[in-house]
Design a protein around this motif. Structure first.
Motif, short mmCIF file in Angstrom:
data_model
loop_
_atom_site.label_atom_id
_atom_site.label_comp_id
_atom_site.label_asym_id
_atom_site.label_seq_id
_atom_site.Cartn_x
_atom_site.Cartn_y
_atom_site.Cartn_z
N SER A 78 0.92 -1.25 -0.09
CA SER A 78 -0.08 0.02 -0.08
C SER A 78 0.75 1.25 0.03
CB SER A 78 -0.77 -0.19 1.19
OG SER A 78 -1.66 1.17 1.22
N ILE A 82 2.05 4.57 -3.17
CA ILE A 82 1.84 5.82 -3.14
C ILE A 82 3.07 6.86 -2.78
CG2 ILE A 82 0.62 7.70 -1.80
CD1 ILE A 82 -1.61 5.50 -1.10
N GLN A 105 -2.70 3.04 -10.08
CA GLN A 105 -2.09 3.42 -8.92
C GLN A 105 -3.63 3.29 -7.99
OE1 GLN A 105 -1.63 7.68 -7.42
NE2 GLN A 105 0.13 6.98 -6.60
N ILE A 109 -4.33 0.86 -4.81
CA ILE A 109 -4.60 1.92 -3.43
C ILE A 109 -5.88 0.99 -2.72
CG2 ILE A 109 -5.78 3.82 -2.52
CD1 ILE A 109 -3.77 5.45 -4.36
N GLU A 185 -6.61 9.37 -5.97
CA GLU A 185 -7.89 8.67 -5.49
C GLU A 185 -9.08 8.76 -6.28
OE1 GLU A 185 -8.22 8.97 -0.56
OE2 GLU A 185 -8.67 10.80 -1.68
N LEU A 286 -4.48 6.42 4.36
CA LEU A 286 -3.78 5.88 3.51
C LEU A 286 -2.28 5.40 3.84
CD1 LEU A 286 -4.50 7.55 0.11
CD2 LEU A 286 -5.28 5.50 0.76
#
Length: 348
Positions: A78, A82, A105, A109, A185, A286
């Motif tokens: 995870s 990012i 991505q 995520i 996102e 996150l």
């Protein structure tokens, strides 16, 4: 040069985007690199330490510890989906990303978020069987069952995230190619579309519902049964250890779900909250859980803590014995391996 294509409706649709990070703090991005790099470093070191310790210590190869190492592995995946790009953007003001890279991505995520929740659910079920059905623990919690549950969790995650990513890929992004975020996102990307995004919003809320509602109900049901068994223990010290067995996992679960819910609620507050606050809350849910989880397990789990200290040579640690979280069973009635699993104190 910014990539552009024509959507089916004839509108220009951007295929290259710019991640702004924290839009209101552009001039401070080089300074923001420092705390986020430290967070990334702690995350990688803590998770790798947990995985390595459980990997090399044969006494920690029980299902509970293997699930802890899996949780750390998910946390590493995870974070690495990012942080590298985010840190490069802070340091070199380079936040360019293609549409395919952005969608990839986004996929990782949300897949890792669902896997995180699934592992917590598996850990709760493992403790339920170990504590409430100790005589059948060896028969129920086998390597085959663990492999099946992990595969089911992966299939569930992919089947939920793929439709969300596919729907997002079909949108025409003609409003702007600037993403007011440090990562791709779902809401941040979809907000750039110039067509209806109602299906995307409904699906995004459904993903959150699967994570929060279904998994939380199952986890709380497991721990409610565990608490019921713990309350039947006569000894106060044994009862305390029984509650301690579950407290660490409940703490991890609460932090993860609370940060996710707070971010979702603030996003739906709209203009009442600045974009930088949105992004900060996103960073909390996150990045922080995957950083804090291995620290919580390392500090509160005696067996892991002892072996980490021994690995770094800080002190000589003898072989740790499992805590007696419950009254001793008759060895003739309970196999030793099942007895050990039932008395493991994760958080003692």
């Amino acid at each position: 040069m910014t990539g552009e294509t024509r959507s089916p409706e004839g509108n220009l649709s951007y295929t290259d985007f710019i991640l702004l990070g924290f839009p209101g703090l552009q001039e401070f991005h080089p300074l923001l690199f420092i705390p986020f790099f430290c967070l990334y470093l702690v995350n990688v070191v803590a998770n790798c330490t947990i995985i390595y310790t459980i990997r090399v210590e044969e006494s920690l190869h029980s299902p509970m510890y293997l699930l802890i190492s899996l949780l750390s592995a998910v946390g590493l995946c995870s974070t690495n989906s990012i942080m590298p790009q985010m840190l490069l953007g802070f340091l070199f003001h380079s936040g360019h990303v293609s549409l395919s890279g952005c969608l990839a991505q986004m996929f990782f995520i949300y897949l890792m978020i669902i896997m995180d929740s699934s592992v917590l659910l598996m850990m709760a079920l493992d403790r339920y069987v170990a504590i409430c059905k100790p005589l059948r623990y060896i028969d129920i919690v086998s390597k085959h069952l663990l492999a099946t549950l992990i595969l089911a969790a992966l299939i569930r995650g992919i089947s939920v995230v793929c439709p969300m990513v596919v729907l997002a890929s079909r949108l025409p992004f003609c409003r702007s190619n600037v993403i007011q975020h440090f990562a791709c996102e779902h809401i941040a990307l979809v907000s750039l579309a110039c067509s209806s995004t109602s299906r995307n919003s409904i699906l995004g809320m459904a993903v959150g519902g699967i994570i929060i509602i279904f998994d939380t109900i199952c986890i709380l049901a497991s721990y409610t049964a565990i608490v019921h068994v713990a309350l039947q223990i006569a000894s106060g010290s044994l009862r305390r250890k029984a509650f301690h067995t579950c407290s660490t996992q409940l703490l991890v679960m609460f932090f993860m779900y609370a940060s996710f819910l707070s971010s979702s609620i603030v996003y739906r507050a709209g203009q009442a909250v600045s974009q930088d606050v949105h992004n900060l809350l996103s960073a909390i849910y996150l990045l922080l859980p995957s950083t804090i989880n291995p620290i919580i397990y390392g500090v509160r789990t005696k067996e892991i803590k002892q072996r980490v200290l021994r690995s770094f040579g800080r002190r000589q640690v003898t072989r740790a014995e499992p805590h007696e979280a419950f009254p001793a069973w008759d060895d003739t009635a309970l196999p030793s391996a099942a007895k050990k699993a039932a008395t493991e104190d994760i958080g003692g």
